[in-house]
Write a protein that holds these residues in place. Structure first.
Motif, PDB file in Angstrom:
ATOM      1  N   ASN A  85       0.832  -1.213   0.000  1.00  0.00           N
ATOM      2  CA  ASN A  85       0.000   0.000   0.000  1.00  0.00           C
ATOM      3  C   ASN A  85       0.862   1.257   0.000  1.00  0.00           C
ATOM      4  OD1 ASN A  85      -2.877  -1.020   0.251  1.00  0.00           O
ATOM      5  ND2 ASN A  85      -1.918  -2.096   1.960  1.00  0.00           N
ATOM      6  N   ASN A  86       1.870   1.241  -0.831  1.00  0.00           N
ATOM      7  CA  ASN A  86       2.762   2.402  -0.928  1.00  0.00           C
ATOM      8  C   ASN A  86       2.101   3.507  -1.754  1.00  0.00           C
ATOM      9  OD1 ASN A  86       5.080   3.734  -0.277  1.00  0.00           O
ATOM     10  ND2 ASN A  86       6.310   2.857  -1.909  1.00  0.00           N
ATOM     11  N   HIS A  87       2.416   4.741  -1.423  1.00  0.00           N
ATOM     12  CA  HIS A  87       1.848   5.884  -2.141  1.00  0.00           C
ATOM     13  C   HIS A  87       2.679   7.104  -1.789  1.00  0.00           C
ATOM     14  CE1 HIS A  87      -1.033   8.859  -3.592  1.00  0.00           C
ATOM     15  NE2 HIS A  87      -1.733   7.875  -4.140  1.00  0.00           N
ATOM     16  N   ASP A  88       2.837   8.011  -2.740  1.00  0.00           N
ATOM     17  CA  ASP A  88       3.673   9.185  -2.475  1.00  0.00           C
ATOM     18  C   ASP A  88       3.040  10.135  -1.456  1.00  0.00           C
ATOM     19  OD1 ASP A  88       1.650  10.231  -4.036  1.00  0.00           O
ATOM     20  OD2 ASP A  88       2.959  10.931  -5.657  1.00  0.00           O
ATOM     21  N   LYS A  89       1.768   9.928  -1.139  1.00  0.00           N
ATOM     22  CA  LYS A  89       1.117  10.757  -0.129  1.00  0.00           C
ATOM     23  C   LYS A  89       1.104  10.102   1.252  1.00  0.00           C
ATOM     24  CE  LYS A  89      -1.972  13.370  -3.185  1.00  0.00           C
ATOM     25  NZ  LYS A  89      -3.394  13.730  -3.461  1.00  0.00           N
ATOM     26  N   ILE A  90       1.738   8.936   1.379  1.00  0.00           N
ATOM     27  CA  ILE A  90       1.780   8.237   2.666  1.00  0.00           C
ATOM     28  C   ILE A  90       3.221   8.177   3.167  1.00  0.00           C
ATOM     29  CG2 ILE A  90       1.263   6.118   3.931  1.00  0.00           C
ATOM     30  CD1 ILE A  90      -0.743   5.391   1.761  1.00  0.00           C
ATOM     31  N   ASP A  91       3.434   8.622   4.396  1.00  0.00           N
ATOM     32  CA  ASP A  91       4.726   8.468   5.071  1.00  0.00           C
ATOM     33  C   ASP A  91       4.574   7.412   6.155  1.00  0.00           C
ATOM     34  OD1 ASP A  91       5.991  10.470   3.590  1.00  0.00           O
ATOM     35  OD2 ASP A  91       5.379  12.038   4.994  1.00  0.00           O
ATOM     36  N   TYR A  92       5.369   6.350   6.069  1.00  0.00           N
ATOM     37  CA  TYR A  92       5.320   5.283   7.063  1.00  0.00           C
ATOM     38  C   TYR A  92       6.428   5.468   8.095  1.00  0.00           C
ATOM     39  CZ  TYR A  92       1.987   2.712   4.164  1.00  0.00           C
ATOM     40  OH  TYR A  92       0.872   2.332   3.454  1.00  0.00           O
ATOM     41  N   ILE A  93       6.059   5.329   9.359  1.00  0.00           N
ATOM     42  CA  ILE A  93       7.007   5.475  10.466  1.00  0.00           C
ATOM     43  C   ILE A  93       6.903   4.243  11.353  1.00  0.00           C
ATOM     44  CG2 ILE A  93       7.673   6.840  12.479  1.00  0.00           C
ATOM     45  CD1 ILE A  93       6.321   9.259  11.178  1.00  0.00           C
ATOM     46  N   CYS A  94       8.039   3.591  11.599  1.00  0.00           N
ATOM     47  CA  CYS A  94       8.075   2.425  12.476  1.00  0.00           C
ATOM     48  C   CYS A  94       8.542   2.859  13.865  1.00  0.00           C
ATOM     49  CB  CYS A  94       9.009   1.348  11.906  1.00  0.00           C
ATOM     50  SG  CYS A  94       8.971  -0.200  12.848  1.00  0.00           S
ATOM     51  N   THR A  95       7.592   2.977  14.779  1.00  0.00           N
ATOM     52  CA  THR A  95       7.903   3.372  16.154  1.00  0.00           C
ATOM     53  C   THR A  95       6.711   3.040  17.041  1.00  0.00           C
ATOM     54  OG1 THR A  95       8.672   5.192  17.579  1.00  0.00           O
ATOM     55  CG2 THR A  95       7.000   5.720  15.955  1.00  0.00           C
ATOM     56  N   PRO A  96       6.942   2.767  18.319  1.00  0.00           N
ATOM     57  CA  PRO A  96       5.800   2.650  19.230  1.00  0.00           C
ATOM     58  C   PRO A  96       5.029   3.966  19.284  1.00  0.00           C
ATOM     59  CG  PRO A  96       7.811   1.795  20.250  1.00  0.00           C
ATOM     60  CD  PRO A  96       8.231   2.504  18.995  1.00  0.00           C
ATOM     61  N   ILE A  97       3.723   3.881  19.410  1.00  0.00           N
ATOM     62  CA  ILE A  97       2.899   5.080  19.491  1.00  0.00           C
ATOM     63  C   ILE A  97       3.362   5.961  20.645  1.00  0.00           C
ATOM     64  CG2 ILE A  97       0.556   5.947  19.766  1.00  0.00           C
ATOM     65  CD1 ILE A  97       1.079   4.277  17.185  1.00  0.00           C
ATOM     66  N   GLU A  98       3.727   5.306  21.762  1.00  0.00           N
ATOM     67  CA  GLU A  98       4.140   6.049  22.945  1.00  0.00           C
ATOM     68  C   GLU A  98       5.378   6.902  22.695  1.00  0.00           C
ATOM     69  OE1 GLU A  98       2.742   1.945  24.492  1.00  0.00           O
ATOM     70  OE2 GLU A  98       3.617   2.805  22.683  1.00  0.00           O
TER      71      GLU A  98
END
Length: 244
Positions: A85-98
């Motif tokens: 589900n990649n898209h140039d308008k989506i930035d993915y961040i891998c981190t705990p919400i906290e």
């Protein structure tokens, strides 16, 4: 300690196999309810907390969102999201919400799908969300219903000798806190909170409550998953919408 069950290979593979069927509570109960509460995505900035494989993030941009920031603790999920589900308008961040830090940025809509019951400090979570919302911004989240998480054994259906479900067992409701269950693997941790805690924490943070849904299955869900009739006997999910 922040739990990351989705990077357990046994859990991850089992969970993804289940979701790929397209015949799940998510598809027929939770996601339709979440989507029904969104006033408009057109031109909005969105924060997707607990984005999983990015399917909902992609839904947002496909329906007019200007930008989506998608966050998940799981490396497996973020990698899958970038692949599927990649898209140039989506930035993915891998981190705990906290641990999320988003500098000099606020959002028009914050969505959290079935994530809050994994977070130990609910008050702090809501404080963070309020700090990240624009004025008049919407916060929409789903969580396992307190009726489901209340009983400490997390084994709630009372059955007869033939395996028929007689009724739903409710106990330990006012005893908030940690629960553990077997879900593909042992020791999956969730946190039980009463409905009043879920709602009053929002109110005390300054948010205005707009809608609560205890969703049942959409019609096609009842056709494909007859067991969803049980949602009429007890709700498994609650969806709450509030505004800043």
């Amino acid at each position: 300690m922040k739990q990351n069950i989705y990077d357990n290979d046994i859990f991850f593979n089992s969970y993804i196999s289940m979701r790929k069927t397209g015949v799940t509570y998510n598809d027929f109960v939770e996601q339709p309810a979440i989507k029904s509460t969104i006033s408009s995505l057109n031109g909005k900035t969105v924060l997707d907390l607990g984005c999983g494989n990015g399917q909902f993030s992609k839904y947002c941009v496909d329906n007019g969102a200007l930008k989506v920031t998608s966050v998940d603790i799981s490396k497996n999920m973020i990698e899958l999201a970038k692949k599927e589900n990649n898209h140039d308008k989506i930035d993915y961040i891998c981190t705990p919400i906290e641990d999320l830090e988003v500098k000099n940025q606020k959002f028009d809509i914050i969505i959290s799908s079935l994530m809050a019951h994994y977070i130990e400090d609910y008050t702090r979570l809501i404080e963070k969300i309020v700090s990240l919302l624009n004025t008049n911004g919407e916060f929409i989240f789903s969580t396992e219903h307190p009726i489901v998480t209340a009983r400490k054994e997390m084994n709630n259906w009372i059955i007869d000798g033939d395996g028929n479900r007689l009724h739903w067992g409710l106990d330990n409701y006012q005893e908030e806190g940690k629960r553990e269950e077997h879900w593909y693997i042992e020791g999956v941790v969730k946190y039980h909170r009463t409905i009043s805690t879920l709602i009053n924490t929002l109110i005390n943070s300054g948010l205005v409550l707009e809608k609560i849904i205890e969703p049942q299955a959409i019609p096609i869900g009842l056709e494909k998953m007859p067991k969803l009739e049980d949602e009429k006997r007890r709700p498994s999910i609650i969806v709450i919408k509030a505004r800043k």
